[in-house]
Structures are given as C-alpha cells and as structure tokens.
Design a protein around this motif. Structure first.
Motif, mmCIF file in Angstrom:
data_model
loop_
_atom_site.group_PDB
_atom_site.id
_atom_site.type_symbol
_atom_site.label_atom_id
_atom_site.label_comp_id
_atom_site.label_asym_id
_atom_site.label_seq_id
_atom_site.Cartn_x
_atom_site.Cartn_y
_atom_site.Cartn_z
ATOM 1 N N GLU A 197 0.906 -1.192 0.214
ATOM 2 C CA GLU A 197 0.014 0.100 -0.133
ATOM 3 C C GLU A 197 0.925 1.413 -0.075
ATOM 4 N N ALA A 198 1.810 1.233 0.775
ATOM 5 C CA ALA A 198 2.668 2.487 0.946
ATOM 6 C C ALA A 198 3.383 2.564 -0.456
ATOM 7 N N HIS A 199 3.727 1.711 -1.318
ATOM 8 C CA HIS A 199 4.350 1.826 -2.543
ATOM 9 C C HIS A 199 3.418 2.069 -3.648
ATOM 10 N N GLY A 200 1.950 2.204 -3.389
ATOM 11 C CA GLY A 200 0.980 2.165 -4.334
ATOM 12 C C GLY A 200 0.767 1.037 -5.181
ATOM 13 N N TRP A 201 0.929 -0.065 -4.860
ATOM 14 C CA TRP A 201 0.837 -1.268 -5.723
ATOM 15 C C TRP A 201 -0.695 -1.766 -5.352
ATOM 16 N N SER A 202 -1.140 -2.317 -6.303
ATOM 17 C CA SER A 202 -2.298 -3.195 -6.382
ATOM 18 C C SER A 202 -2.032 -4.498 -5.618
ATOM 19 N N TYR A 203 -2.992 -4.686 -4.605
ATOM 20 C CA TYR A 203 -2.886 -5.933 -4.137
ATOM 21 C C TYR A 203 -4.138 -6.370 -3.774
ATOM 22 N N ASP A 204 -4.159 -7.956 -3.501
ATOM 23 C CA ASP A 204 -5.531 -8.458 -2.873
ATOM 24 C C ASP A 204 -4.918 -9.514 -1.950
ATOM 25 N N GLN A 205 -5.797 -9.452 -0.768
ATOM 26 C CA GLN A 205 -5.476 -10.496 0.305
ATOM 27 C C GLN A 205 -6.316 -11.638 0.010
ATOM 28 N N VAL A 206 -5.676 -12.607 0.015
ATOM 29 C CA VAL A 206 -6.470 -14.120 -0.325
ATOM 30 C C VAL A 206 -6.430 -14.911 0.947
ATOM 31 N N GLY A 207 -7.651 -14.821 1.579
ATOM 32 C CA GLY A 207 -7.740 -15.228 2.818
ATOM 33 C C GLY A 207 -6.558 -14.651 4.013
ATOM 34 N N GLU A 208 -6.555 -15.156 4.978
ATOM 35 C CA GLU A 208 -5.679 -14.750 5.930
ATOM 36 C C GLU A 208 -4.133 -15.108 5.856
ATOM 37 N N ASP A 209 -4.115 -16.015 5.036
ATOM 38 C CA ASP A 209 -2.542 -16.492 4.761
ATOM 39 C C ASP A 209 -1.811 -16.179 3.459
ATOM 40 N N VAL A 213 -1.519 -11.017 -2.815
ATOM 41 C CA VAL A 213 -0.887 -11.175 -4.122
ATOM 42 C C VAL A 213 -0.855 -9.488 -4.546
ATOM 43 N N ALA A 214 0.284 -9.370 -5.065
ATOM 44 C CA ALA A 214 0.459 -7.585 -5.683
ATOM 45 C C ALA A 214 1.080 -7.679 -6.904
ATOM 46 N N SER A 215 1.089 -6.786 -7.445
ATOM 47 C CA SER A 215 1.484 -6.683 -8.909
ATOM 48 C C SER A 215 2.132 -5.182 -8.885
ATOM 49 N N THR A 216 3.358 -5.520 -9.588
ATOM 50 C CA THR A 216 4.389 -3.854 -9.767
ATOM 51 C C THR A 216 5.132 -4.145 -11.023
ATOM 52 N N GLN A 217 5.208 -2.975 -11.817
ATOM 53 C CA GLN A 217 5.745 -2.921 -12.964
ATOM 54 C C GLN A 217 7.216 -3.047 -12.633
ATOM 55 N N GLY A 218 8.110 -3.630 -13.441
ATOM 56 C CA GLY A 218 9.543 -3.753 -13.462
ATOM 57 C C GLY A 218 10.094 -3.175 -14.682
ATOM 58 N N SER A 219 11.452 -3.147 -14.930
ATOM 59 C CA SER A 219 11.974 -2.561 -15.839
ATOM 60 C C SER A 219 11.756 -3.489 -17.445
ATOM 61 N N LEU A 232 3.640 -10.677 -7.368
ATOM 62 C CA LEU A 232 4.398 -11.126 -6.050
ATOM 63 C C LEU A 232 3.371 -11.765 -5.238
ATOM 64 N N ARG A 233 3.751 -12.756 -4.475
ATOM 65 C CA ARG A 233 2.750 -13.557 -3.696
ATOM 66 C C ARG A 233 3.578 -13.708 -2.473
ATOM 67 N N GLY A 234 2.866 -13.398 -1.259
ATOM 68 C CA GLY A 234 3.457 -13.841 0.115
ATOM 69 C C GLY A 234 2.409 -14.705 0.598
ATOM 70 N N ILE A 235 2.970 -16.108 1.106
ATOM 71 C CA ILE A 235 2.114 -17.010 1.566
ATOM 72 C C ILE A 235 2.789 -17.287 2.839
ATOM 73 N N TRP A 236 1.897 -17.408 3.998
ATOM 74 C CA TRP A 236 2.303 -17.565 5.478
ATOM 75 C C TRP A 236 1.611 -18.678 5.900
ATOM 76 N N LEU A 249 6.936 -15.309 -3.427
ATOM 77 C CA LEU A 249 7.083 -15.720 -4.738
ATOM 78 C C LEU A 249 7.156 -14.487 -5.665
ATOM 79 N N ALA A 250 7.798 -14.648 -6.810
ATOM 80 C CA ALA A 250 7.873 -13.464 -7.681
ATOM 81 C C ALA A 250 7.728 -14.188 -9.314
ATOM 82 N N LEU A 251 6.677 -13.642 -9.796
ATOM 83 C CA LEU A 251 6.430 -14.529 -11.124
ATOM 84 C C LEU A 251 6.766 -13.249 -12.248
ATOM 85 N N PRO A 252 7.715 -13.664 -12.948
ATOM 86 C CA PRO A 252 8.076 -12.466 -13.922
ATOM 87 C C PRO A 252 7.430 -12.803 -15.228
ATOM 88 N N ASP A 253 6.194 -13.494 -15.193
ATOM 89 C CA ASP A 253 5.423 -13.737 -16.850
ATOM 90 C C ASP A 253 6.306 -14.071 -17.583
#
Length: 168
Positions: free
Chosen positions: A25-37, A40-46, A52-56, A66-70
């Motif tokens: 949120e502080a970086h202005g990236w769109s993200y969705d929380q998928v449950g409590e754990d 998933v966020a998205s950001t533009q690289g070069s 980006l996925r964080g899984i707890w 996880l970072a998925l570079p398409d």
C-alpha cells in the motif's frame, strides 16, 4: 492492520501478511489479500509486470515470497531452461528460480523462517520484496536470450551479466 503512517515510521512488527499489505500500500501497488494467509500484489519492473505472492504457513512459522516474472516455457525449451536455472541458482545467495512443470511458469521463490513470534518487521518485508524483484530484473534477460534469442544458457548468462562501469 497497520496504517500508512505506522508503516512510514518504521521499526514496527506485524503479522506477515499485514506487514506485506502495508508495504504494498505504501508503494501504491495494487494487491489482494487471499484469505488470512496469502497476499498477491502486482508491480511494474523494467522488463515485465511482476506478480508477487506472500504465503504464510503458521504451523511452520515460514513466510514464502514468490515473484512471477511472466515467463512461460514451452515443452521444447524446457531442457535449456532447466540448465539455465541451474547456472542462475549457482549465483544466488537468497532464494532460487524454478520452473513449475505443470504450467511451464518460471518463478523466483524465497522462504523466511520467522520464528516463534510469527511477526515480520518492515526491514524484513523490504528485503524479501526487493530481493525477489531485483533477482527477477537481473535474470529476466537471461531467460529471454535462451527462449527467444537462440543463445545457450552459458552464452545468455555471459551476455546478461556484464557489469558496466562509468557513464556514457
């Protein structure tokens, strides 16, 4: 959940998914929380848009980033990409790249053992996210040289990892 002011003051700890949400949120990236754990966020690289996925995993006290570079790999290129992954992973200190055999997706993965407290600091969140993005940015051209440029994995790494000095 932390608000942006708390995030910007630094030094706080929070539940891992909450801290990642505040970071995104502080970086202005769109993200969705998928449950409590999971988040998933998205950001533009070069080179590409990165998912980006964080899984707890509470039972293990591990946060997986996880970072998925398409990058998708067709069957006929998988052997070369597996060789490429081996050469790339030799150069990494944190995390690794892998190819999901079922979908042909290339991704970067890093796990952080957070311990009994199960909290994530701002510094830890920043390191996890920035490492994932930096490694994707660093090695994206290697995958492209192998998949589209007709280079061998060794040639692709040599061509991509030339460090430039000075300014043009």
């Amino acid at each position: 959940m932390m608000d942006s002011d708390e995030y910007e003051n630094g030094g706080q700890e929070a539940a891992p998914i909450d801290m990642l949400a505040a970071y995104f949120e502080a970086h202005g990236w769109s993200y969705d929380q998928v449950g409590e754990d999971e988040i998933v966020a998205s950001t533009q690289g070069s080179w590409a848009q990165y998912e980006l996925r964080g899984i707890w995993r509470d039972e293990d006290q591990v946060l997986q980033m996880l970072a998925l570079p398409d990058i998708r790999v067709n069957e006929d290129k998988r052997g070369a990409i597996y060789e490429t992954l081996g050469l790339i992973n030799e150069q990494l200190w944190l995390g690794h790249f892998e190819l999901w055999s079922s979908s042909g997706i290339v991704l970067f993965r890093h796990g952080a053992l957070l311990g009994a407290g199960g909290t994530l600091t701002l510094d830890q969140a920043q390191i996890l996210v920035e490492t994932a993005i930096d490694e994707c940015e660093r090695f994206y051209p290697v995958f492209q040289f192998v998949l589209w440029g007709g280079k061998t994995p060794a040639e692709a790494i040599s061509a991509s990892l030339i460090e430039t000095r000075g300014e043009a």
